[in-house]
Design a protein around this motif. Structure first.
Motif, short mmCIF file in Angstrom:
data_model
loop_
_atom_site.label_atom_id
_atom_site.label_comp_id
_atom_site.label_asym_id
_atom_site.label_seq_id
_atom_site.Cartn_x
_atom_site.Cartn_y
_atom_site.Cartn_z
N ASP A 37 0.88 -1.17 0.00
CA ASP A 37 0.00 0.00 0.00
C ASP A 37 0.92 1.22 0.00
O ASP A 37 1.51 1.56 1.03
N ALA A 38 1.05 1.86 -1.16
CA ALA A 38 2.00 2.96 -1.31
C ALA A 38 1.71 4.09 -0.33
O ALA A 38 2.64 4.70 0.22
N GLY A 39 0.45 4.39 -0.08
CA GLY A 39 0.09 5.44 0.86
C GLY A 39 0.55 5.12 2.27
O GLY A 39 1.08 5.98 2.98
N GLN A 40 0.40 3.86 2.67
CA GLN A 40 0.84 3.44 4.00
C GLN A 40 2.36 3.46 4.09
O GLN A 40 2.91 3.89 5.09
N VAL A 41 3.03 3.02 3.04
CA VAL A 41 4.49 3.04 3.02
C VAL A 41 4.99 4.48 3.14
O VAL A 41 5.86 4.77 3.97
N GLU A 42 4.41 5.37 2.35
CA GLU A 42 4.83 6.77 2.38
C GLU A 42 4.58 7.41 3.74
O GLU A 42 5.46 8.08 4.29
N SER A 43 3.41 7.18 4.32
CA SER A 43 3.12 7.80 5.62
C SER A 43 4.01 7.22 6.71
O SER A 43 4.45 7.95 7.60
N SER A 44 4.31 5.93 6.64
CA SER A 44 5.22 5.32 7.63
C SER A 44 6.60 5.94 7.55
O SER A 44 7.19 6.29 8.56
N VAL A 45 7.13 6.06 6.33
CA VAL A 45 8.48 6.62 6.15
C VAL A 45 8.52 8.05 6.69
O VAL A 45 9.44 8.41 7.44
N LYS A 46 7.53 8.86 6.35
CA LYS A 46 7.49 10.25 6.84
C LYS A 46 7.40 10.30 8.36
O LYS A 46 8.09 11.09 9.01
N LYS A 47 6.54 9.45 8.93
CA LYS A 47 6.36 9.42 10.39
C LYS A 47 7.66 9.01 11.07
O LYS A 47 8.08 9.61 12.07
N TRP A 48 8.32 8.00 10.53
CA TRP A 48 9.56 7.52 11.15
C TRP A 48 10.67 8.56 11.10
O TRP A 48 11.38 8.76 12.07
N VAL A 49 10.82 9.22 9.96
CA VAL A 49 11.85 10.25 9.84
C VAL A 49 11.58 11.36 10.85
O VAL A 49 12.49 11.80 11.57
#
Length: 182
Positions: A58-70
């Protein structure tokens, strides 16, 4: 609840807990909690994103996870002593290594991609890729197959990111148009 705990401590002859310190303890432990929670999530998701079926990403989930983690790791690092800071930096480095792959994931997870788009994407795959079959009528990049992100990276698709984003953009526009007509 506090009275109940203190009563039970008294029953066992224990010194009653001084709850006034709990706010300070909770605040002091928060950066550690955020670090270890984030580290767990990264270490759990990273292999799934690379070795799990690409069609299930799920690209949206991947993107939001990466942003949240950073964001979390960047905010937490200065609040930690050296040893956990080193761990925080190592996890952040791993997330940063994934960030250049994120646009590829977003482009190839576009719901508008159809067979005609996948043929164009397959044409971009390096012919020397171990997954490419020269002269084969089958798509090198087949979203219905057991392909994983690492396979797509081995095909050299990251080098064609601009073209892939363009294909995905057109596919998304076509998809929206199809949806509007239904």
């Amino acid at each position: 609840a506090i009275v109940l705990v203190n009563d039970r401590e008294d029953l066992f002859g224990l010194t009653p807990t001084m709850w006034a310190n709990m706010g300070h303890i909770t605040k002091a432990s928060q950066p550690y909690h955020e670090l270890w929670t984030t580290a767990f999530e990264v270490l759990q998701q990273y292999p799934q994103w690379h070795e799990g079926l690409f069609r299930k990403l799920d690209a949206g989930q991947v993107e939001s996870s990466v942003k949240k983690w950073v964001k979390t790791l960047t905010e937490v690092a200065p609040q930690l002593p050296q040893c956990p800071q080193d761990t925080c930096r190592a996890i952040l480095q791993r997330v940063e290594q994934f960030k250049p792959r994120l646009p590829l994931v977003i482009a190839l997870c576009s719901p508008g991609l159809r067979d005609r788009h996948w043929r164009r994407i397959s044409a971009l795959a390096e012919p020397t890729s171990p997954l490419s079959i020269p002269g084969s009528p089958h798509l090198a990049v087949d979203p219905s197959s057991d392909i994983v992100l690492n396979d797509l990276l081995k095909m050299g698709l990251l080098a064609h990111l601009e073209e892939l984003q363009e294909i995905a953009e057109y596919a998304t526009k076509e998809y929206r148009l199809e949806q509007a007509m239904d």
